[in-house]
Write a protein that holds these residues in place. Structure first.
Motif, short mmCIF file in Angstrom:
data_model
loop_
_atom_site.label_atom_id
_atom_site.label_comp_id
_atom_site.label_asym_id
_atom_site.label_seq_id
_atom_site.Cartn_x
_atom_site.Cartn_y
_atom_site.Cartn_z
N SER A 176 -5.19 -12.52 2.69
CA SER A 176 -4.69 -12.57 1.32
C SER A 176 -5.71 -13.16 0.35
N LEU A 177 -6.33 -14.27 0.74
CA LEU A 177 -7.31 -14.93 -0.12
C LEU A 177 -8.55 -14.07 -0.32
N ARG A 178 -9.01 -13.48 0.76
CA ARG A 178 -10.23 -12.66 0.69
C ARG A 178 -9.98 -11.38 -0.10
N LYS A 179 -8.82 -10.79 0.08
CA LYS A 179 -8.50 -9.57 -0.67
C LYS A 179 -8.44 -9.86 -2.16
N LYS A 180 -7.85 -10.97 -2.54
CA LYS A 180 -7.76 -11.34 -3.95
C LYS A 180 -9.16 -11.49 -4.56
N GLU A 181 -10.03 -12.17 -3.84
CA GLU A 181 -11.39 -12.39 -4.32
C GLU A 181 -12.16 -11.08 -4.48
N LEU A 182 -12.11 -10.23 -3.45
CA LEU A 182 -12.87 -8.99 -3.48
C LEU A 182 -12.28 -7.98 -4.46
N PHE A 183 -10.97 -7.88 -4.50
CA PHE A 183 -10.34 -6.92 -5.41
C PHE A 183 -10.61 -7.29 -6.87
N GLU A 184 -10.58 -8.58 -7.17
CA GLU A 184 -10.85 -9.01 -8.54
C GLU A 184 -12.31 -8.76 -8.92
N TYR A 185 -13.22 -9.05 -8.00
CA TYR A 185 -14.64 -8.89 -8.29
C TYR A 185 -14.98 -7.42 -8.60
N PHE A 186 -14.42 -6.50 -7.83
CA PHE A 186 -14.73 -5.09 -8.00
C PHE A 186 -13.75 -4.36 -8.92
N GLY A 187 -12.77 -5.06 -9.45
CA GLY A 187 -11.81 -4.42 -10.34
C GLY A 187 -10.83 -3.52 -9.62
N ILE A 188 -10.68 -3.73 -8.31
CA ILE A 188 -9.76 -2.91 -7.53
C ILE A 188 -8.32 -3.35 -7.75
N ASP A 189 -8.14 -4.61 -8.16
CA ASP A 189 -6.79 -5.16 -8.31
C ASP A 189 -5.92 -4.34 -9.25
N LYS A 190 -6.53 -3.72 -10.24
CA LYS A 190 -5.77 -2.91 -11.20
C LYS A 190 -5.29 -1.61 -10.58
N TYR A 191 -5.90 -1.23 -9.48
CA TYR A 191 -5.57 0.06 -8.84
C TYR A 191 -5.07 -0.14 -7.41
N ALA A 192 -4.63 -1.35 -7.11
CA ALA A 192 -4.27 -1.70 -5.74
C ALA A 192 -3.16 -0.83 -5.16
N GLU A 193 -2.25 -0.33 -6.01
CA GLU A 193 -1.15 0.49 -5.53
C GLU A 193 -1.27 1.95 -5.96
#
Length: 258
Positions: A126-143
């Motif tokens: 969970s922690l690592r996914k949050k860090e990596l998704f935010e860095y690459f802007g994936i969090d906006k497209y996670a679903e």
């Protein structure tokens, strides 16, 4: 002490009649890699430079245990790819330009799936996914389903998936291939970040500026053979890397074929 030792590896592929026709050759076999040797030190970024078809991808696939070598040996972090492939896979992350993500799945699902495959615990995942998704802007497209995402976003997701287990050795095959300049810079900056963290990285590319920017040493592969291994700064004291490469290329294949 090297963390990666590549010792005289060779790989030959049998060509189908269709492949021989495409290659305009009657040869039934293609020698992709021939007696290739090099070492990579811990915490080093090592570049593999060469034209398309030089044997770079074959070499990295052998290192990553995806295909078997015909001869030679590779030791990664003390483990043989021949006798201990499972241990090697735990120690490495491999990103290939040909990784195809299933269009139906979302980045969230894929990250969690590969994390579980590597035995990453829930909290770390969970922690690592949050860090990596935010860095690459994936969090906006996670679903969002992968099939609906851009080429650049797919590449960033592929990169993130390849390092879900925070490996010590990272092998990237053409990590910026086909990316726009903004996405490519994001990937390059991340490689420099991994370098600062002390990760050992092998990068295969035909882009001279990428080698000059991030690599400590470089090995030049031409026609499946290692032409030279050198410190990048030493190699470019008198000429830029592009000129050095073409001098080596002409020396190896002849000016008429260059």
């Amino acid at each position: 002490m090297p963390i990666i030792e590549v010792k005289n590896i060779s790989k030959t592929f049998k060509l189908s009649s269709k492949q021989r026709k495409i290659n305009k050759s009657n040869d039934k076999y293609l020698v992709a890699v021939k007696k290739l040797s090099f070492e990579v030190n811990k915490g080093e970024v090592f570049g593999l430079l060469g034209p398309n078809g030089a044997g770079k991808t074959t070499t990295l696939r052998i290192l990553s245990t995806l295909i078997k070598k015909d001869e030679g040996e590779v030791i990664i972090n003390g483990h043989s790819i021949t006798s201990e492939p499972e241990k090697v896979r735990k120690d490495i992350g491999f990103l290939t330009s040909e990784l195809k993500l299933e269009n139906y799945f979302t980045p969230n699902y894929l990250y969690d799936f590969f994390s579980k495959l590597h035995g990453v615990d829930d909290e770390t995942r969970s922690l690592r996914k949050k860090e990596l998704f935010e860095y690459f802007g994936i969090d906006k497209y996670a679903e969002v389903k992968v099939g609906e995402l851009s080429t650049g976003m797919k590449q960033k997701i592929s990169l993130v998936i390849s390092i879900v287990h925070d490996p010590e050795v990272i092998i990237f095959d053409e990590p910026t291939n086909g990316l726009d300049v903004i996405t490519a810079k994001k990937v390059i900056d991340f490689l420099l970040h991994l370098k600062e963290k002390g990760k050992t990285i092998i990068v295969s590319t035909h882009i001279f500026s990428l080698i000059e920017k991030i690599c400590d040493r470089v090995g030049v592969i031409i026609n499946g053979e290692m032409s030279i291994v050198s410190n990048v700064k030493d190699l470019t004291k008198e000429k830029n890397l592009e000129d050095v490469f073409f001098d080596l290329y002409v020396e190896r294949v002849g000016e008429e074929n260059a």
